[in-house]
Design a protein around this motif. Sequence first.
Motif, PDB file in Angstrom:
ATOM      1  N   PRO A  83       0.811  -1.234   0.000  1.00  0.00           N
ATOM      2  CA  PRO A  83       0.000   0.000   0.000  1.00  0.00           C
ATOM      3  C   PRO A  83       0.840   1.278   0.000  1.00  0.00           C
ATOM      4  O   PRO A  83       0.536   2.223  -0.736  1.00  0.00           O
ATOM      5  N   PRO A 122     -12.490  -4.163 -12.221  1.00  0.00           N
ATOM      6  CA  PRO A 122     -13.064  -3.692 -10.964  1.00  0.00           C
ATOM      7  C   PRO A 122     -13.622  -2.277 -11.109  1.00  0.00           C
ATOM      8  O   PRO A 122     -13.069  -1.453 -11.835  1.00  0.00           O
ATOM      9  N   SER A 146     -13.225   4.724   0.450  1.00  0.00           N
ATOM     10  CA  SER A 146     -12.810   3.489   1.120  1.00  0.00           C
ATOM     11  C   SER A 146     -11.392   3.109   0.704  1.00  0.00           C
ATOM     12  O   SER A 146     -10.951   3.447  -0.400  1.00  0.00           O
ATOM     13  N   GLN A 147     -10.696   2.403   1.572  1.00  0.00           N
ATOM     14  CA  GLN A 147      -9.338   1.943   1.270  1.00  0.00           C
ATOM     15  C   GLN A 147      -9.326   1.048   0.028  1.00  0.00           C
ATOM     16  O   GLN A 147      -8.414   1.129  -0.785  1.00  0.00           O
ATOM     17  N   GLU A 148     -10.323   0.210  -0.116  1.00  0.00           N
ATOM     18  CA  GLU A 148     -10.395  -0.670  -1.284  1.00  0.00           C
ATOM     19  C   GLU A 148     -10.483   0.143  -2.574  1.00  0.00           C
ATOM     20  O   GLU A 148      -9.794  -0.137  -3.549  1.00  0.00           O
ATOM     21  N   MET A 149     -11.333   1.177  -2.570  1.00  0.00           N
ATOM     22  CA  MET A 149     -11.488   2.006  -3.762  1.00  0.00           C
ATOM     23  C   MET A 149     -10.209   2.813  -4.023  1.00  0.00           C
ATOM     24  O   MET A 149      -9.787   2.962  -5.173  1.00  0.00           O
ATOM     25  N   GLY A 151      -7.164   1.884  -3.401  1.00  0.00           N
ATOM     26  CA  GLY A 151      -6.222   0.955  -4.025  1.00  0.00           C
ATOM     27  C   GLY A 151      -6.527   0.720  -5.497  1.00  0.00           C
ATOM     28  O   GLY A 151      -5.616   0.697  -6.336  1.00  0.00           O
ATOM     29  N   ARG A 152      -7.805   0.563  -5.823  1.00  0.00           N
ATOM     30  CA  ARG A 152      -8.186   0.373  -7.232  1.00  0.00           C
ATOM     31  C   ARG A 152      -7.804   1.584  -8.074  1.00  0.00           C
ATOM     32  O   ARG A 152      -7.268   1.459  -9.171  1.00  0.00           O
TER      33      ARG A 152
END
Length: 186
Positions: A83, A122, A146-149, A151-152
């Motif tokens: 990350p 994604p 969000s952390q997921e978004m 990263g994407r």
Amino acid sequence: MRSPFGVANVADPTEIRTLSQPGNNPQLPAGVAVRSRCNAKEGGLKMIKPELIHYVRTMIRGDYAANESVGARLDAEGWDGFPRFLAALFFVAVDRRFGETADRLGVIKFVADLRVQYDGGPEIRAEDAESLILATIDPSLDYAISQEMIGRIQAATVQRILTDEALADAELEALLADAGRLTSRS
């Protein structure tokens, strides 16, 4: 000489430099310099995994079979440090593409093109991608993503910008090494 981060490259006695030798590290081509900074607080080296650099290199070069293979190894061994490394690369890529004075319309167009390119992949929400890129250009801006978004967005943006630049191997290696050094700072 200035680095992509806008700071002068200077000799630093806490910096360790090693060169890969043929057969020593299959992830790095022979002769590629890898630098890490000694963390004086911890009294040891805080190095980025060479596999993380190799993962990004294969992603940018479009070597998807190798990228899947490295990704599978990282799944088994752990993605420790990724990350921070991805965030450093994202900063560098956005700075290279937009500089400090990008306008909102230029970012909107870039994000629209990015989403078309990754259609079927994604989900990347346009408003989130625009906000994250603009906040990187202008740190006074805020975002709630969000952390997921994040990263994407970071991965897609890094891949798009650095692939579009068609960097020579030496340039790409220098950029990855600089991001690795930035990541290694505490």
